[in-house]
Enzyme design. Structure first.
Site, short mmCIF file in Angstrom:
data_model
loop_
_atom_site.label_atom_id
_atom_site.label_comp_id
_atom_site.label_asym_id
_atom_site.label_seq_id
_atom_site.Cartn_x
_atom_site.Cartn_y
_atom_site.Cartn_z
CB SER A 117 -0.94 0.11 1.29
OG SER A 117 -0.07 0.12 2.36
CG HIS A 138 -3.33 -1.07 -2.46
ND1 HIS A 138 -3.83 0.35 -2.35
CD2 HIS A 138 -3.45 -1.60 -1.37
CE1 HIS A 138 -3.78 0.48 -0.98
NE2 HIS A 138 -3.61 -0.40 -0.39
#
Length: 517
Positions: A117, A138
């Site tokens: 992230s 992600h």
């Protein structure tokens, strides 16, 4: 492709394994800790059991999903995987080492995706012998509930690998958005002003925590206010992301963390998980949180001392005023109350010194505008970005010389229109427009830098953090020129570089174009 490998049995890895199993993929879940694998399977079973209890799955479907997950502590088992998603802790060297090993263990055609992230996909894949097959995927927490997947293109990522990641995301029931490998990608970058600017509003004593959250909810339509959201995520995590993005952008002022964040973290006030953050929590219930709308459901009667109202520059607000029983007049000289939709409408007008004048104050402070009045005590600012007709709550901002009776009349007037109010300190942007302008500006910077398309940025913010609108959609609804005016007003008053407008935003305004055209 039927067999997916997932590296890491933490919260994210477990969630990814679950959605893959529910999508009928065979899943190989790896972790170095056998106990973590046991806990992961129990979490999956418990979550699927909740789905069964709510009628979303049959007991047979839940059992079949669990049966599709095989656990292992041997990374060599990934030689059988057809696609690998890494969800190990956010440590660069750990991830680089894993990708170096996976590159040797997996077949040459297998795509290796990282769920990072905050780290660079390019750096993570640098040690892989075939970095063209390394991409970012992600996911967002909780993975089973959140639809967004940011598909991140590292500098060496191949188009075939990126397309394969997008196809897999869709097969998992997610919506992929293609993203350039930049710090924070889309969501963790563009969302920074929501909490960052809220902290500055609090630090400057523009409004209280509950007021800011209430305005964010009832004026902008957010599902949670910024302080509620920080408490949910955890103030330690929020602070860490702010610091990470700030450092990765080499001290860019827009991302600077606020001292209040560090103070709260050092005090152990981390939010829901510690029982106290910006709010206190008892049995999972917030104590002293933002109150729901009151006057939207039950407007008060017309203000007795006001009969004739002049509303200039906002036809929707004029309609609201007429519907509340007031008589609309065109001439300010005939009005008991004057409402102006912008400071420019003050030019050439000198109303009766006894009449209260309400002026939209998102671009200029009430105190500054009052300097044009014969009687500055009768001028009150209000928030009109977004428009009053599109919000349940209006900010009311008295200037330094505003008489309290004028502020009281403004509050009662908006209540009679079915709008709640919050009295906030004077300053450009107030609360709602300031939050939205900073979000739009960051989205404009991201668009200018090619991080994603306009549609991708808007979709990511709607799906990844549940915004009611994408920031660029908001810009076009408000008007890019008005967003620019809010930022310029903030920069003029504060002198802070953090409010400089994105050149792309300024160019679109100069060309008379929307942000999404």
């Amino acid at each position: 492709m039927r067999r997916i490998g997932v590296v890491g049995a933490g919260t994210m890895g477990t969630g990814i394994a679950q959605v893959a199993a529910q999508a009928k993929f065979d899943v190989l879940l790896y972790d170095v800790d056998p106990a973590a694998l046991t806990r992961a399977l129990r979490r999956v079973e418990a979550d699927l059991e909740r789905h069964v209890a709510r009628g979303r799955l049959t007991r047979e479907e839940a059992a079949e999903a669990v049966a599709r997950i095989t656990t292992t502590t041997a990374l060599g088992d990934f030689a059988r995987a057809e696609f690998v998603i890494e969800a190990a802790p956010e440590e660069l060297e750990l991830k680089r080492g894993l990708f170096e090993r996976l590159d040797r263990l997996c077949r040459t055609e297998v795509v290796l995706a990282t769920n990072t992230s905050s780290l660079s996909v390019t750096q993570i894949g640098a040690l892989a012998g075939r970095p063209e097959r390394v991409v970012g995927m992600h996911f967002f927490n909780p993975v089973p509930a959140m639809r967004l997947v940011e598909v991140v293109a590292g500098d060496a990522s191949g188009e075939a690998a990126l397309q394969a990641a997008e196809e897999l995301a869709r097969a998992l029931g997610k919506e992929p958005v293609r993203v350039k490998d930049t710090p924070g990608f889309i969501v963790n970058r563009v969302a920074r002003p929501y909490s960052g600017e809220a902290l500055r509003l609090l630090g400057e004593q523009v409004a209280t925590v509950a007021q800011i959250d209430r305005i964010a909810r009832l004026a902008c339509g957010f599902r949670m206010g910024p302080f509620e959201l920080m408490d949910l995520v955890g103030l330690d995590i929020n602070f860490a992301v702010h610091r990470s993005v700030f450092e990765q952008y080499f001290g860019e002022p827009r991302f600077r963390p606020h001292p209040l964040q560090e103070r709260m973290v050092k005090a152990g006030r981390l939010g829901r998980k510690t029982g106290v953050g910006w709010y206190c929590y008892e049995d999972g219930t917030t104590v002293g949180g933002p109150e729901p709308a009151r006057y939207a459901a039950a407007p008060t009667p017309r203000v007795p001392e006001v009969n004739r109202v002049a509303v200039l520059g906002d036809p929707d607000l004029a309609d609201l005023t007429a519907s509340a029983g007031y008589r609309l007049v065109d001439c300010c000289a005939d009005a008991d109350l004057i409402v102006l939709a912008g400071p420019e409408l003050l030019e050439g007008r000198q109303p009766d010194p006894r009449v209260v004048v309400l002026v939209e104050a998102s671009t200029r402070s009430t105190t500054e505008m009052a300097g044009r009045m014969v009687n500055p005590a009768r001028l009150v600012g209000y928030g009109g970005i977004p428009r009053v007709s599109r919000r349940q709550l209006v900010e009311v901002a008295p200037g330094l010389r505003t008489d309290p009776s004028a502020t009281d009349l403004a509050v009662r007037f908006f209540h009679s229109l079915g709008r709640d109010t919050e009295v906030v300190a004077d300053g450009p942007g107030l609360v709602a427009a300031r939050l939205l302008a900073c979000l739009v500006n960051e989205a404009a910077f991201a668009l200018q830098e090619g991080v994603a398309t306009a549609a991708g940025i808007d979709a990511a913010m709607r799906l990844g953090v549940n915004y009611p609108k994408g920031p660029l959609e908001w810009a076009d609804e408000i008007g890019p020129d008005r967003v620019l005016a809010v930022l310029e007003g903030l920069q003029q008053q504060t002198g802070e570089e953090r409010y400089r407008a994105a050149p792309y935003l300024r160019k679109r305004v100069q060309a008379g174009l929307g942000m999404r055209a």
